[in-house]
Motif scaffolding. Sequence first.
Motif, PDB file in Angstrom:
ATOM      1  N   CYS A  37       0.781  -1.207   0.022  1.00 53.61           N
ATOM      2  CA  CYS A  37      -0.036  -0.047   0.007  1.00 53.61           C
ATOM      3  C   CYS A  37       0.687   1.272  -0.157  1.00 53.61           C
ATOM      4  O   CYS A  37       0.560   2.369  -0.133  1.00 53.61           O
ATOM      5  CB  CYS A  37      -1.000   0.092   1.111  1.00 53.61           C
ATOM      6  SG  CYS A  37      -1.955  -1.475   1.404  1.00 53.61           S
ATOM      7  N   SER A  38       2.086   1.021   0.170  1.00 56.56           N
ATOM      8  CA  SER A  38       2.881   2.149   0.065  1.00 56.56           C
ATOM      9  C   SER A  38       3.362   2.928  -0.989  1.00 56.56           C
ATOM     10  O   SER A  38       3.640   1.997  -2.055  1.00 56.56           O
ATOM     11  CB  SER A  38       4.334   1.851   1.047  1.00 56.56           C
ATOM     12  OG  SER A  38       3.868   1.433   2.122  1.00 56.56           O
ATOM     13  N   THR A  51       1.534   2.926  -6.014  1.00 54.78           N
ATOM     14  CA  THR A  51       1.713   1.895  -5.174  1.00 54.78           C
ATOM     15  C   THR A  51       2.172   0.586  -5.817  1.00 54.78           C
ATOM     16  O   THR A  51       1.900   0.562  -7.054  1.00 54.78           O
ATOM     17  CB  THR A  51       0.729   1.507  -4.222  1.00 54.78           C
ATOM     18  OG1 THR A  51      -0.129   0.891  -4.908  1.00 54.78           O
ATOM     19  CG2 THR A  51       0.242   2.726  -3.426  1.00 54.78           C
ATOM     20  N   SER A  99      -3.904   3.794  -0.301  1.00 50.51           N
ATOM     21  CA  SER A  99      -2.617   4.004   0.071  1.00 50.51           C
ATOM     22  C   SER A  99      -2.575   4.306   1.703  1.00 50.51           C
ATOM     23  O   SER A  99      -1.917   3.721   2.830  1.00 50.51           O
ATOM     24  CB  SER A  99      -1.699   4.905  -0.446  1.00 50.51           C
ATOM     25  OG  SER A  99      -0.415   4.743  -0.041  1.00 50.51           O
TER      26      SER A  99
END
Length: 267
Positions: A37-38, A51, A99
């Motif tokens: 999710c980063s 992401t 995210s």
Amino acid sequence: MAEQSHDPWQSAMDHAVAVARKAGEMVRAALQVQDKCSPVQTKTSAVDLVTETDQEVERLIIQSVKSKFPSHSVVRRALCAHYCPTWIIDPIDGTTNFSFVVEGTRLWACASGFAVNQQVEWGVVYSAIEDKMYTARRGRGAFCNGRPLQVSPQTGQRESPYRCPTDSSLRKVLSLPVHGVRGAGSAALNMCAVAAGFVEVYYETGIHVWDVAAASVIVTEAGGVLFDTTGEGAVDLMSRTIVAANNKPSPRESSSSWTPAVQDNNI
Ligand SMILES: O=P([O-])([O-])O[C@@H]1[C@@H](O)[C@H](O)[C@@H](O)[C@H](O)[C@@H]1O
Ligand SMILES: [Mg+2]
């Protein structure tokens, strides 16, 4: 399997629905894994949050389209200038919500639009968290999970204690008091909300073609209209501005006839 010849656009759309389900499952699963999710660094990441999951879903769609429809193009950045059938994909529309796992993070979707000769022929928008599959084919109506969609019949201003915020850009474009303003993100789902009749207007500047291509045909097939932010011209999906509404008031009406729900993240 080779491309179908009897109705190639329909078989491409059916394929998009299947791929959207798969993509939705992939994105839901990724919500459990922090790294997926980063945001990752990309050439455009300063303006476009991406992401690892966006990239994985993008690969999934491209590979599946290329194997099943080898003559089709897949793009995120252009409405094909030529006849060439082109998928315009947004692997995760609403990446910020995804995210940052915003509370009530349902507002992300997997979106694919399909354009031929600069005309959007169909659109598929899948909200996996809600399990809502929005689909529309030009000339054949718009649906959510198979149920027909229809824009709101609302033409007059709703009784409401709320008023439009003092944001001058909103006032300039819409020139109205409104019931309420929402900016929760996912352009595609906001447009689907117009198509479903939940809100009367969605407006955004700074938007990209891949954010709006799929939902554009969902809005128009549900009886809605698209136009530019001057209120005068037809929409150009490449212009980075869009208004999607249940109806287009005449200039004389336009000071009092809408009850917009507006997204305006980019002014
Ligand atoms: O980057 P992304 O998540 O695909 O798409 C985003 C949209 O869903 C969002 O509603 C809009 O305000 C942003 O301009 C951006 O385009
Ligand atoms: Mg998007």
